[in-house]
Motif scaffolding. Structure first.
Motif, short mmCIF file in Angstrom:
data_model
loop_
_atom_site.label_atom_id
_atom_site.label_comp_id
_atom_site.label_asym_id
_atom_site.label_seq_id
_atom_site.Cartn_x
_atom_site.Cartn_y
_atom_site.Cartn_z
N GLU A 61 0.94 -1.09 -0.04
CA GLU A 61 -0.08 0.08 0.03
C GLU A 61 0.92 1.13 -0.11
O GLU A 61 0.61 2.36 -0.81
CB GLU A 61 -0.92 -0.01 1.34
CG GLU A 61 -1.86 1.08 1.26
CD GLU A 61 -2.50 1.57 -0.07
OE1 GLU A 61 -2.79 2.64 -0.50
OE2 GLU A 61 -2.97 0.44 -0.55
N SER A 65 0.52 3.75 -3.01
CA SER A 65 -0.22 5.28 -2.93
C SER A 65 0.91 6.43 -3.12
O SER A 65 0.48 7.26 -3.76
CB SER A 65 -0.46 5.33 -1.12
OG SER A 65 -1.52 4.60 -0.92
N GLU A 68 0.77 6.76 -7.00
CA GLU A 68 -0.02 7.53 -7.38
C GLU A 68 0.04 9.25 -7.14
O GLU A 68 -0.43 9.92 -8.09
CB GLU A 68 -1.19 7.02 -6.44
CG GLU A 68 -1.96 5.82 -7.03
CD GLU A 68 -3.10 5.23 -5.83
OE1 GLU A 68 -4.11 4.53 -6.29
OE2 GLU A 68 -3.02 5.80 -4.77
#
Length: 277
Positions: A61, A65, A68
């Motif tokens: 994760e 993240s 992104e």
């Protein structure tokens, strides 16, 4: 200040899982081993992570993240500055998460059962679009995929190389792939002469479309030492990198294989170390 116990336990589980996954592999690591290492029960692990796969997703994760966020920042810039911001943001994120990246490299298929893998694929597609730029030809899109895709494997296989050294080498490879003068066109399987790499947009940039064997640009052999100047595409690359404010002049010059003086001439900026002419 003490951290909340639940948060501390969860982070300890993740760190221990990462250590064990890295040392002996995901498949050979059991929840019982993680629990024993921490002095917990297996039920204590399952309280925070319902399954071992949930541990892998949680380890991925932060990487996902950050990718992104990096691409979101790059998308705010005009092209071609967006190209280099996307490539550097992608690379810096991978370097920042080198340890989990190594684990995920071997067990990425496990993420396909959930939404994480789909997110990664969407991010990769967005990165390719930013690197290729608007109106890219098929070949330019292929080059964009190559440039982005080649950033990951060396980080995994050269885990002992310092970040700054590996970063410089990888960015140099991307610049060469995307900006070097095209070699002489070859012949495809149909017997027709293959199009020059970047041909459609290269013709637009050059002002006149080349066609026919006699007008194909000949290949250039790389000479030892620094080249005396930059190609038109390299000039655009240098100006984009300089305009994005993400590189020093020395870094840009090194990535393009030229001297500071040569780069300053093309940037049309007076070198403070040299008198103006």
């Amino acid at each position: 200040m003490d951290r909340p116990p639940a948060l501390d336990t969860r982070s300890r589980i993740l760190r221990t899982a990462l250590d064990l996954f890295g040392a002996q592999g995901y498949q050979r690591t059991s929840l019982r081993q993680i629990a024993d290492r921490l002095g917990l029960t297996k039920a204590g692990i399952l309280y925070h992570f319902p399954s071992k796969e949930h541990l892998l997703v949680a380890l991925a994760e932060p990487l996902v993240s950050d990718l992104e966020a990096a691409l979101e920042r790059a998308a705010q810039l005009p092209w071609p500055a967006a190209r280099w911001a996307a490539l550097e943001g992608w690379l810096d994120t991978l370097l920042r998460h080198r340890r989990p990246l190594g684990t995920l490299y071997h067990d990425m298929t496990l993420l396909a059962r959930g939404s994480t893998y789909a997110r990664i694929m969407r991010l990769a597609t967005r990165a390719y679009d930013l690197v290729a730029g608007p109106g890219a030809t098929r070949l330019e899109r292929i080059r964009a995929i190559q440039a982005t895709g080649m950033l990951g494997d060396p980080i995994v296989f050269y885990a002992d190389v310092p970040d700054d050294e590996l970063r410089a080498a990888l960015l140099d490879g991307a610049v060469r792939l995307l900006s070097e003068p095209a070699p002489r066109a070859g012949t495809d399987r149909t017997g027709e002469r293959a199009a020059e790499p970047g041909g459609e947009r290269a013709a637009e940039r050059g002002g006149e479309r080349q066609s026919g064997p006699e007008r194909v640009r000949p290949s250039r052999r790389r000479r030892a030492g620094r080249p005396p100047g930059l190609s038109a595409e390299q000039v655009r690359t240098a100006r984009a990198m300089h305009g994005a404010g993400l590189h020093t002049v020395d870094q840009i010059a090194a990535s393009l294989g030229v001297s500071r003086a040569t780069l300053y001439r093309h940037l049309r900026v007076a070198d403070p170390a040299q008198p103006e002419r």
